[in-house]
Design a protein around this motif. Structure first.
Motif, short mmCIF file in Angstrom:
data_model
loop_
_atom_site.label_atom_id
_atom_site.label_comp_id
_atom_site.label_asym_id
_atom_site.label_seq_id
_atom_site.Cartn_x
_atom_site.Cartn_y
_atom_site.Cartn_z
N THR A 14 0.93 -1.37 -0.04
CA THR A 14 -0.16 -0.10 0.04
C THR A 14 0.77 1.33 -0.04
O THR A 14 1.48 1.60 0.96
CB THR A 14 -1.08 0.22 1.29
OG1 THR A 14 -1.60 -1.24 1.22
CG2 THR A 14 -1.91 1.35 1.22
N ALA A 15 0.92 1.84 -1.19
CA ALA A 15 1.50 3.14 -1.03
C ALA A 15 0.93 4.43 -0.49
O ALA A 15 -0.49 4.43 -0.52
CB ALA A 15 1.82 3.36 -2.79
N PRO A 16 1.51 5.43 -0.18
CA PRO A 16 0.59 6.48 0.40
C PRO A 16 -0.33 7.04 -0.38
O PRO A 16 -1.43 7.50 -0.10
CB PRO A 16 1.79 7.49 0.92
CG PRO A 16 3.03 6.63 0.94
CD PRO A 16 2.89 5.41 -0.10
N GLU A 17 0.12 7.20 -1.89
CA GLU A 17 -0.90 7.71 -2.54
C GLU A 17 -2.23 6.78 -2.68
O GLU A 17 -3.30 7.26 -2.81
CB GLU A 17 -0.15 7.93 -4.02
CG GLU A 17 0.63 8.70 -4.06
CD GLU A 17 2.20 7.93 -3.68
OE1 GLU A 17 2.30 6.82 -3.76
OE2 GLU A 17 3.07 8.60 -3.25
N GLU A 18 -2.09 5.39 -2.77
CA GLU A 18 -3.14 4.64 -2.93
C GLU A 18 -4.04 4.49 -1.61
O GLU A 18 -5.15 4.82 -1.66
CB GLU A 18 -2.64 3.14 -3.03
CG GLU A 18 -3.69 1.99 -3.11
CD GLU A 18 -3.39 0.67 -3.32
OE1 GLU A 18 -4.36 0.01 -3.37
OE2 GLU A 18 -2.41 0.66 -3.12
N PHE A 19 -3.39 4.93 -0.39
CA PHE A 19 -3.90 4.86 0.93
C PHE A 19 -4.60 6.25 0.80
O PHE A 19 -5.94 6.22 1.09
CB PHE A 19 -2.89 5.07 2.20
CG PHE A 19 -3.44 5.08 3.41
CD1 PHE A 19 -3.98 3.82 3.99
CD2 PHE A 19 -3.66 6.25 3.98
CE1 PHE A 19 -4.45 3.94 5.40
CE2 PHE A 19 -3.95 6.20 5.50
CZ PHE A 19 -4.39 5.25 5.91
N ARG A 20 -4.04 7.42 0.44
CA ARG A 20 -5.07 8.54 0.42
C ARG A 20 -6.18 8.67 -0.53
O ARG A 20 -7.31 8.87 -0.13
CB ARG A 20 -4.11 9.50 -0.05
CG ARG A 20 -4.51 10.96 -0.21
CD ARG A 20 -3.80 12.16 -0.35
NE ARG A 20 -2.92 12.51 0.56
CZ ARG A 20 -1.57 12.28 0.66
NH1 ARG A 20 -1.02 12.09 -0.65
NH2 ARG A 20 -0.63 12.58 1.48
N HIS A 25 -12.48 8.54 -0.08
CA HIS A 25 -13.93 8.09 -0.25
C HIS A 25 -14.74 7.97 0.90
O HIS A 25 -16.00 7.87 1.06
CB HIS A 25 -13.92 6.40 -0.90
CG HIS A 25 -13.72 6.53 -2.31
ND1 HIS A 25 -12.39 6.46 -2.65
CD2 HIS A 25 -14.28 6.65 -3.40
CE1 HIS A 25 -12.32 6.34 -3.87
NE2 HIS A 25 -13.58 6.38 -4.58
N PHE A 26 -13.97 8.55 2.12
CA PHE A 26 -14.87 8.73 3.31
C PHE A 26 -15.01 10.22 3.71
O PHE A 26 -14.03 11.09 3.59
CB PHE A 26 -13.98 8.10 4.55
CG PHE A 26 -14.66 8.47 5.94
CD1 PHE A 26 -15.58 7.59 6.18
CD2 PHE A 26 -14.08 9.40 6.81
CE1 PHE A 26 -16.33 7.77 7.24
CE2 PHE A 26 -14.63 9.49 7.95
CZ PHE A 26 -15.91 8.91 8.11
N CYS A 27 -16.04 10.74 3.44
CA CYS A 27 -16.46 12.19 3.91
C CYS A 27 -16.45 12.37 4.98
O CYS A 27 -16.63 11.83 5.94
CB CYS A 27 -17.87 12.34 3.22
SG CYS A 27 -18.47 14.06 3.34
N SER A 28 -15.56 13.82 5.12
CA SER A 28 -15.57 14.22 6.54
C SER A 28 -15.80 15.71 6.70
O SER A 28 -15.52 16.52 5.38
CB SER A 28 -13.96 14.05 7.01
OG SER A 28 -13.14 14.76 6.01
N GLY A 29 -16.17 16.18 7.76
CA GLY A 29 -16.45 17.71 8.00
C GLY A 29 -14.97 18.24 8.30
O GLY A 29 -14.07 17.71 8.37
#
Length: 171
Positions: A14-20, A25-29
């Motif tokens: 898992t590369a940092p770019e893939e992780f990000r 896809h998780f929405c945050s305030g």
């Protein structure tokens, strides 16, 4: 439950770019975490804020270890989280920049318990004392004990971040 062998294999590929990209896809305030340092306000944009406990009332957020805004807030022992409204996107962007006087021209008031800044126009604010700080990879996990809070009565949608972009609520 994930086995250690599977976790190690996942970590290795898992590369940092893939992780990000995937977690995008998780929405945050969006919030501004602010405190006082030597009589002057200091703060930063934060999207990792959440409630942690009702009894006692605790909240948490994460801050990058390289943040220059966090150390003076940490040293003060207190902070206030302002939950941003959709019209505050420009303010959110300004507080995400390192090194500038982020409070220049920003209307704010001292929170009642700690004196930390509450941002005018925010949907709500949560005034806290620092309860604990824990290491978390390239971030620190901050736990705050709530000392005062208020929904500001602003009639606006929240400012949201989803898939690397600011978003609104679609009906």
């Amino acid at each position: 439950m994930t086995t250690p062998a599977y976790s190690a294999a996942l970590e290795d590929r898992t590369a940092p770019e893939e992780f990000r990209q995937v977690l995008g896809h998780f929405c945050s305030g969006l919030t501004i975490v602010a405190g006082m340092s030597g009589g002057a306000p200091v703060g930063f944009t934060c999207q990792s804020f959440s409630s942690l406990s009702l009894e006692p009332p605790l909240v948490t957020f994460s801050v990058g270890r390289t943040s220059t805004s966090w150390p003076p807030i940490r040293d003060s022992g207190a902070f206030c989280v302002s939950i941003l409204a959709a019209p505050q996107e420009a303010l959110c962007r300004a507080f995400a920049v390192s090194g500038a006087d982020k409070f220049a021209g920003v209307a704010w008031r001292p929170a009642p318990a700690t004196g930390s800044p509450t941002i005018d126009g925010a949907l709500a604010w949560v005034d806290c004392g620092i309860e604990a700080v824990h290491p978390g990879g390239d971030h620190l996990i901050v736990v705050g004990r709530v000392r005062a809070l208020k929904a500001a009565g602003v009639d606006a949608d929240p400012l949201l971040f989803y898939r690397a972009a600011f978003r609104g609520i679609a009906a």
